[in-house]
Scaffold this active site. Structure first.
Site, PDB file in Angstrom:
ATOM      1  N   ARG A  82       0.838  -1.202   0.000  1.00  0.00           N
ATOM      2  CA  ARG A  82       0.000   0.000   0.000  1.00  0.00           C
ATOM      3  C   ARG A  82       0.876   1.257   0.000  1.00  0.00           C
ATOM      4  NH1 ARG A  82      -4.465   0.304   4.623  1.00  0.00           N
ATOM      5  NH2 ARG A  82      -2.626   0.771   5.885  1.00  0.00           N
ATOM      6  N   LYS A 184      -2.712   6.426   1.523  1.00  0.00           N
ATOM      7  CA  LYS A 184      -2.521   6.846   2.916  1.00  0.00           C
ATOM      8  C   LYS A 184      -1.543   8.016   2.937  1.00  0.00           C
ATOM      9  CE  LYS A 184      -2.663   4.480   7.320  1.00  0.00           C
ATOM     10  NZ  LYS A 184      -4.101   4.580   7.580  1.00  0.00           N
ATOM     11  N   GLU A 220     -16.389   6.407   4.376  1.00  0.00           N
ATOM     12  CA  GLU A 220     -15.705   5.918   5.577  1.00  0.00           C
ATOM     13  C   GLU A 220     -15.595   7.066   6.568  1.00  0.00           C
ATOM     14  OE1 GLU A 220     -11.452   5.144   5.389  1.00  0.00           O
ATOM     15  OE2 GLU A 220     -11.335   6.027   3.406  1.00  0.00           O
TER      16      GLU A 220
HETATM   17  C1  LIG Z   1      -5.254   3.819   7.825  1.00  0.00           C
HETATM   18  C2  LIG Z   1      -6.631   4.126   7.438  1.00  0.00           C
HETATM   19  C3  LIG Z   1      -7.679   3.184   7.595  1.00  0.00           C
HETATM   20  C4  LIG Z   1      -7.482   1.847   8.259  1.00  0.00           C
HETATM   21  O1  LIG Z   1      -6.607   1.030   7.548  1.00  0.00           O
HETATM   22  P1  LIG Z   1      -5.937  -0.240   8.249  1.00  0.00           P
HETATM   23  O2  LIG Z   1      -4.996  -0.753   7.206  1.00  0.00           O
HETATM   24  O3  LIG Z   1      -6.998  -1.199   8.555  1.00  0.00           O
HETATM   25  O4  LIG Z   1      -5.244   0.258   9.470  1.00  0.00           O
HETATM   26  C5  LIG Z   1      -8.936   3.527   7.139  1.00  0.00           C
HETATM   27  N1  LIG Z   1      -9.180   4.732   6.580  1.00  0.00           N
HETATM   28  C6  LIG Z   1      -8.219   5.660   6.425  1.00  0.00           C
HETATM   29  C7  LIG Z   1      -8.566   6.958   5.795  1.00  0.00           C
HETATM   30  C8  LIG Z   1      -6.912   5.382   6.847  1.00  0.00           C
HETATM   31  O5  LIG Z   1      -5.969   6.312   6.696  1.00  0.00           O
END
Ligand SMILES: *Cc1c(COP(=O)(O)O)cnc(C)c1O
Length: 345
Positions: A82, A184, A220
């Site tokens: 990722r 991210k 989300e």
């Molecule tokens: C990091 C993150 C998540 C959760 O991701 P995980 O890999 O499960 O920790 C969900 N939404 C956003 C916007 C994030 O930055």
């Protein structure tokens, strides 16, 4: 050396400096060999790309001790890939996945005394971060970068059981259609801070963001993906047709657990806000909490209350939570490749 003397169950969630970090720098078109260092400070030139055009991405994962005393991480290969995707979208150089995994191993092994003991509920949070150190004034990608991984012990997310939270439908947007919502990057968080501070002032734990294009579909929260449970016990996972939901590793693992281990019906599809009242349970998922139960959504004063209520996790989410945390802690057999042991001498 021995474990640090910390009150592990009460350390909370603030940054505690550990002894070692991993640093590699990118210059002249390549990454250097990288090293473990004790220096927690970063010195930047005033015209560094990260300071002006936010060329930065990060990851988050945890290391923890299992019952038999091993130190493990959960699916770190997915964090490595990722981060590669995030870097590519931001025109940053990619840090090779096998080097990412090696660096996680090295930095966790170096900080092994900071890994909270099994049973404390605390974990060692691992934060890989990459940012533009090179100079820019005109808008363009920098030509120098730093990749760094540091760790900090964090306390148990739920002290005294997971209490359902109340969330609100936000009037702000998190991510533009076909923008950067699926990577991210710190930039997605900078713009969410005003929204979360406002939500907290109004008494809500989190914001639920709708799709920015039509404001009809659930996306989300600021830092966690969403799952729903149907009346007949199936799992529904919101999918974005504008590719603006972050691909959470926890959510992808929950889907596998639900489908392959618990035998639930799983639908990954766009979910309209208007159909949410038909669901019986809702949860927020991410590395930190694994799953936080949601008891209620406030949509501009209209309350959507889930049958699971405000006292405890609903039965299906509890089952998913117990199975996934059981896999992580070693009491439930893990699918091939999910648990990555850190070699420690
Ligand atoms: C990091 C993150 C998540 C959760 O991701 P995980 O890999 O499960 O920790 C969900 N939404 C956003 C916007 C994030 O930055």
């Amino acid at each position: 050396m021995a474990k640090k003397e910390l009150d592990w169950s009460n350390i909370g969630f603030s940054y505690i400096t550990t002894d070692y970090r991993y640093v590699s720098n990118f210059k002249d078109g390549k990454w250097d060999d990288g090293e473990i260092t004790t220096d927690s400070k970063v010195v930047l030139s005033e015209d560094s790309g990260v300071l002006h055009y936010a060329q930065e991405c990060f990851e988050g994962l945890k290391a923890y001790e299992t019952k038999d005393g091993k130190i493990v991480t959960f699916r770190p290969d997915l964090n490595a890939s990722r981060m590669k995707d995030s870097a590519a979208r931001l025109e940053m150089p990619q840090f090779p996945e096998e080097r990412f995994l090696k660096a996680v191993e090295e930095v966790v092994a170096a900080n092994k005394d900071w890994v909270p003991p099994y049973g404390s509920g605390a974990t060692l949070y691992i934060r890989p971060v990459m940012f533009a150190t090179g100079n820019v004034i005109g808008v363009k990608p920098a030509d120098e970068y730093q990749f760094r991984i540091f760790c900090t012990p964090v306390g148990p997310y739920f002290k005294g059981g997971a209490k359902p939270i109340v969330v609100k439908i936000s009037d702000f947007d998190r991510a533009a259609p076909h923008g950067t919502g699926n990577i991210k990057a710190g930039l997605n968080y900078a713009m969410s801070l005003h929204a979360i501070v406002t939500a907290h002032e109004e008494g809500f734990a989190e914001n639920v963001y709708l799709d920015a294009e039509s404001r009809t579909y659930i996306e989300e929260t600021g830092g966690a993906n969403i799952i729903f449970v149907t009346k007949d016990g199936g799992l529904v996972v919101p999918k974005s047709h504008t590719d603006s939901i972050l691909p959470s590793i926890t959510r992808r693992s929950i889907v596998t657990v639900a489908r392959d281990i618990l035998g639930l019906n799983v639908e990954e599809r766009p979910v309209k806000l208007s159909e949410v009242e038909n669901f019986t349970e809702m949860g927020l998922c991410g590395t930190a909490a694994v799953i936080s139960p949601v008891g209620k959504i406030n949509d501009h004063g209209k309350e959507i209350c889930f049958a699971s209520g405000m006292d405890e996790m609903g039965p299906v989410i509890k089952k998913l939570y117990d199975t996934l945390t059981g896999i992580q802690m070693g009491s439930v057999e893990a699918p091939e490749g999910w648990i990555h042991e850190i070699p420690v001498e």
